[in-house]
Design an enzyme around this catalytic site. Structure first.
Site, PDB file in Angstrom:
ATOM      1  CB  ALA A  38      -0.975  -0.003   1.180  1.00 19.35           C
ATOM      2  CG  HIS A  70       2.278   6.190   1.904  1.00 20.60           C
ATOM      3  ND1 HIS A  70       3.463   6.713   2.348  1.00 20.60           N
ATOM      4  CD2 HIS A  70       1.858   5.344   2.882  1.00 20.60           C
ATOM      5  CE1 HIS A  70       3.736   6.235   3.544  1.00 20.60           C
ATOM      6  NE2 HIS A  70       2.797   5.384   3.888  1.00 20.60           N
ATOM      7  CG  HIS A 114       5.922   3.087   1.518  1.00 18.14           C
ATOM      8  ND1 HIS A 114       4.553   3.197   1.586  1.00 18.14           N
ATOM      9  CD2 HIS A 114       6.295   2.336   2.575  1.00 18.14           C
ATOM     10  CE1 HIS A 114       4.110   2.522   2.625  1.00 18.14           C
ATOM     11  NE2 HIS A 114       5.135   1.999   3.250  1.00 18.14           N
ATOM     12  N   GLY A 157      11.559   5.050   7.586  1.00 17.93           N
ATOM     13  CA  GLY A 157      11.048   6.385   7.852  1.00 17.93           C
ATOM     14  C   GLY A 157      11.128   6.709   9.335  1.00 17.93           C
ATOM     15  CE  LYS A 158      15.536  11.298  10.672  1.00 18.28           C
ATOM     16  NZ  LYS A 158      16.027  12.689  10.753  1.00 18.28           N
ATOM     17  CE  LYS A 159       4.235   6.589   8.738  1.00 20.13           C
ATOM     18  NZ  LYS A 159       3.747   5.389   9.421  1.00 20.13           N
ATOM     19  CG  ASP A 160       6.443   3.659  11.491  1.00 19.45           C
ATOM     20  OD1 ASP A 160       5.345   3.829  12.037  1.00 19.45           O
ATOM     21  OD2 ASP A 160       6.571   3.510  10.263  1.00 19.45           O
ATOM     22  CD  GLN A 167       8.980  -0.220  11.966  1.00 18.78           C
ATOM     23  OE1 GLN A 167       8.047  -0.954  12.148  1.00 18.78           O
ATOM     24  NE2 GLN A 167       9.171   0.404  10.815  1.00 18.78           N
ATOM     25  CB  SER A 219      -0.561   1.888   4.455  1.00 19.35           C
ATOM     26  OG  SER A 219       0.724   1.994   3.909  1.00 19.35           O
TER      27      SER A 219
HETATM   28  O1  PAF Z   1       7.169  -0.256   8.849  1.00 20.67           O
HETATM   29  C1  PAF Z   1       6.712  -1.255   8.260  1.00 20.67           C
HETATM   30  O2  PAF Z   1       6.101  -1.166   7.202  1.00 20.67           O
HETATM   31  C2  PAF Z   1       6.897  -2.624   8.904  1.00 20.67           C
HETATM   32  O3  PAF Z   1       6.847  -2.556  10.280  1.00 20.67           O
HETATM   33  C3  PAF Z   1       8.164  -3.346   8.435  1.00 20.67           C
HETATM   34  C4  PAF Z   1       9.419  -2.591   8.865  1.00 20.67           C
HETATM   35  C5  PAF Z   1       8.161  -3.494   6.924  1.00 20.67           C
HETATM   36  C6  PAF Z   1       8.242  -4.737   9.056  1.00 20.67           C
HETATM   37  O4  PAF Z   1       7.136  -5.520   8.713  1.00 20.67           O
END
Ligand code: PAF
Length: 230
Positions: A29, A31, A34, A144-147, A150, A183
């Site tokens: 998905a 955008h 990405h 991305g720094k958005k997450d 993560q 997404s």
């Molecule tokens: O950020 C994401 O889209 C997901 O968490 C990732 C890093 C692809 C792992 O599934």
């Protein structure tokens, strides 16, 4: 662009690869957020790979795994036009077996903020990212720094496990009104979208105050809560 479906096939293809490899892991998905990662990867590297895998282990019971947006045809076009060489699109059964060894996120940092609301989510993220990085062995991987949480946990994993990849973090891409691209934005109705926007507005407010020298966290919190109020 070649589409590869199994880890084995991809590893065979890359076995003798000497070019620099840029990798953008995604759940599809795609955008503009990405796309900014993909474009940077294509600029930096000789061979570029995107993965699309809706990773089941990072979804908790009752979350949106079954209805996560699937736009494979559009995603394929986007990757092709952006200059991606390989699209890795594995099936769940090729990525996981039953009763597996997992990567477990750190007790504190993995279980605060989003990790507190979604216990176990980051274990799933780290496990799949470890797998993907081992399959692709990229020179650079783009997030991305958005997450932010993560990104921080993946950076810690790479450090703790002495992995060789270089992580390239990129800025959040936003709509004109400030909403971070995601997404999952398609789930928001008009009211929820307005509420979501208040998050970036409150952060902007706090940034302005800090720039003005107002550093008391309680005061900053009060001002942010004013912006967040319904
Ligand atoms: O950020 C994401 O889209 C997901 O968490 C990732 C890093 C692809 C792992 O599934």
């Amino acid at each position: 662009m070649t589409i590869i479906q199994t880890p084995q096939e991809l590893q065979d293809l890359l076995k003798n690869e000497t070019r620099s490899i840029g990798f953008v892991p995604t759940m599809g998905a795609l955008h503009h957020g990405h796309l900014s990662l993909i474009e940077r990867s294509v600029k930096d590297n000789e061979l570029n790979i995107v993965s699309i895998f809706v990773n089941p282990t990072q979804f908790l019971e009752g979350e949106d795994l079954d209805k996560y947006p699937n736009k494979f045809d559009a995603d394929e076009k986007i990757c092709e036009l952006a200059g991606i060489d390989i699209l890795f699109y594995p099936k769940k059964e090729d990525m996981y077996e039953d009763d597996e060894i997992k990567v477990i996120s750190p007790n504190i940092r993995g279980y605060v903020l989003e990790g507190a609301m979604r216990p176990g989510h980051f274990d799933g993220v780290l496990t799949v990212v470890m797998k993907l990085l081992n399959i692709v062995s990229p020179t650079k991987v783009y997030f991305g720094k958005k997450d932010a949480q993560q990104l921080s946990l993946i950076s810690q994993m790479v450090r703790n496990f002495h992995m060789k990849v270089e992580i390239v973090p990129l800025e959040t891409v936003r709509e004109d009104d400030g909403l971070a691209l995601s997404s999952r934005n398609v789930y928001l109705d008009k009211t929820q979208r307005k509420q979501a926007l208040k998050i970036s507005s409150s952060l902007k407010k706090a940034t302005q105050l800090v720039i003005q020298g107002k550093l008391n966290t309680k005061d900053l919190q009060k001002e942010m809560l004013k912006v967040l109020a319904p």
